[in-house]
Design a protein around this motif. Structure first.
Motif, PDB file in Angstrom:
ATOM      1  N   UNK A  59       1.924  -8.060   8.698  1.00  0.00           N
ATOM      2  CA  UNK A  59       0.813  -9.263   8.037  1.00  0.00           C
ATOM      3  C   UNK A  59      -0.196  -8.289   7.809  1.00  0.00           C
ATOM      4  N   UNK A  60       0.267  -7.119   7.908  1.00  0.00           N
ATOM      5  CA  UNK A  60      -0.865  -5.585   7.651  1.00  0.00           C
ATOM      6  C   UNK A  60      -0.784  -4.431   7.350  1.00  0.00           C
ATOM      7  N   UNK A  61      -1.764  -3.567   8.104  1.00  0.00           N
ATOM      8  CA  UNK A  61      -1.890  -2.171   7.839  1.00  0.00           C
ATOM      9  C   UNK A  61      -2.931  -1.792   8.388  1.00  0.00           C
ATOM     10  N   UNK A  62      -3.012  -0.842   8.848  1.00  0.00           N
ATOM     11  CA  UNK A  62      -4.747  -0.496  10.029  1.00  0.00           C
ATOM     12  C   UNK A  62      -5.538   0.592   8.860  1.00  0.00           C
ATOM     13  N   UNK A  63      -6.054   0.238   8.448  1.00  0.00           N
ATOM     14  CA  UNK A  63      -6.829   1.197   7.246  1.00  0.00           C
ATOM     15  C   UNK A  63      -8.381   2.094   8.004  1.00  0.00           C
ATOM     16  N   UNK A  73     -17.547   3.713  19.454  1.00  0.00           N
ATOM     17  CA  UNK A  73     -16.616   2.653  19.166  1.00  0.00           C
ATOM     18  C   UNK A  73     -16.699   1.410  19.896  1.00  0.00           C
ATOM     19  N   UNK A  74     -15.864   0.856  19.073  1.00  0.00           N
ATOM     20  CA  UNK A  74     -15.772  -0.518  19.360  1.00  0.00           C
ATOM     21  C   UNK A  74     -15.101  -1.529  19.260  1.00  0.00           C
ATOM     22  N   UNK A  75     -14.223  -2.376  19.019  1.00  0.00           N
ATOM     23  CA  UNK A  75     -13.029  -2.315  19.027  1.00  0.00           C
ATOM     24  C   UNK A  75     -13.171  -3.069  17.850  1.00  0.00           C
ATOM     25  N   UNK A  76     -13.317  -3.302  16.792  1.00  0.00           N
ATOM     26  CA  UNK A  76     -12.772  -3.276  15.561  1.00  0.00           C
ATOM     27  C   UNK A  76     -12.569  -2.294  14.690  1.00  0.00           C
ATOM     28  N   UNK A  77     -11.487  -3.210  13.962  1.00  0.00           N
ATOM     29  CA  UNK A  77     -10.517  -2.480  12.967  1.00  0.00           C
ATOM     30  C   UNK A  77     -10.360  -3.250  11.382  1.00  0.00           C
ATOM     31  N   UNK A  78     -10.245  -2.108  10.502  1.00  0.00           N
ATOM     32  CA  UNK A  78      -9.853  -3.171   9.468  1.00  0.00           C
ATOM     33  C   UNK A  78      -8.623  -3.063   9.197  1.00  0.00           C
ATOM     34  N   UNK A  79      -7.934  -4.218   8.790  1.00  0.00           N
ATOM     35  CA  UNK A  79      -6.287  -4.128   8.265  1.00  0.00           C
ATOM     36  C   UNK A  79      -6.434  -4.524   6.636  1.00  0.00           C
ATOM     37  N   UNK A  80      -5.491  -3.901   6.301  1.00  0.00           N
ATOM     38  CA  UNK A  80      -5.451  -4.182   4.321  1.00  0.00           C
ATOM     39  C   UNK A  80      -4.714  -6.121   4.651  1.00  0.00           C
ATOM     40  N   UNK A  81      -4.111  -6.701   4.478  1.00  0.00           N
ATOM     41  CA  UNK A  81      -3.587  -7.354   4.250  1.00  0.00           C
ATOM     42  C   UNK A  81      -2.012  -7.422   3.752  1.00  0.00           C
ATOM     43  N   UNK A  82      -0.844  -7.721   4.057  1.00  0.00           N
ATOM     44  CA  UNK A  82       0.324  -6.899   3.689  1.00  0.00           C
ATOM     45  C   UNK A  82       0.747  -7.340   2.357  1.00  0.00           C
ATOM     46  N   UNK A  83       0.477  -8.999   2.011  1.00  0.00           N
ATOM     47  CA  UNK A  83       0.598  -9.535   0.432  1.00  0.00           C
ATOM     48  C   UNK A  83      -0.045  -8.250  -1.093  1.00  0.00           C
ATOM     49  N   UNK A  84      -1.193  -8.169  -0.326  1.00  0.00           N
ATOM     50  CA  UNK A  84      -1.552  -6.451  -0.984  1.00  0.00           C
ATOM     51  C   UNK A  84      -1.500  -5.830  -1.454  1.00  0.00           C
ATOM     52  N   UNK A  85      -0.854  -4.755  -0.233  1.00  0.00           N
ATOM     53  CA  UNK A  85       0.446  -3.420   0.268  1.00  0.00           C
ATOM     54  C   UNK A  85       1.295  -3.933  -1.003  1.00  0.00           C
ATOM     55  N   UNK A  86       2.262  -5.643  -0.621  1.00  0.00           N
ATOM     56  CA  UNK A  86       3.939  -5.757  -1.617  1.00  0.00           C
ATOM     57  C   UNK A  86       2.722  -5.263  -3.295  1.00  0.00           C
ATOM     58  N   UNK A  87       2.342  -6.064  -3.175  1.00  0.00           N
ATOM     59  CA  UNK A  87       1.867  -6.334  -5.006  1.00  0.00           C
ATOM     60  C   UNK A  87       1.115  -4.800  -5.320  1.00  0.00           C
TER      61      UNK A  87
END
Length: 98
Positions: A59-63, A73-87
């Motif tokens: 569903x996404x990729x860690x960026x 550090x705190x336990x949050x990460x940004x991920x790009x949506x898989x649909x955006x990667x496919x586009x």
């Protein structure tokens, strides 16, 4: 993470987390926050969702790991949506054909 693996076969390290927030934006791309430990070297790693039938789906990729400073550090990460990667990949393929 940080170049470590779970075995001599270099299998990936799997961790779990939860979606923390939807509809974030990264350079105009659809993205979301995940609540889970992310370390240097995890960028580019897939984010999976398990369906009700138990089948994993990308569903996404860690960026990016989010923090207030390099050391904190705190336990949050940004991920790009898989649909955006496919586009993006489709646009690159079209550009290459020209």
């Amino acid at each position: 993470p940080e170049g470590q693996s779970t075995s001599l076969g270099m299998f990936p390290v799997l961790r779990s987390g939860k979606v923390a927030s939807l509809d974030q934006s990264l350079f105009g791309l659809r993205s979301f926050l995940i609540n889970g430990d992310v370390y240097p070297g995890d960028s580019g790693g897939p984010v999976f969702r398990v369906s009700k039938r138990g089948k994993p789906q990308v569903v996404g990729m860690v960026v990016e790991r989010l923090s207030t400073s390099r050391r904190e550090r705190f336990p949050l990460a940004l991920a790009v949506d898989a649909g955006a990667i496919k586009e993006t990949l489709q646009l690159l393929a079209e550009r290459k054909r020209r």
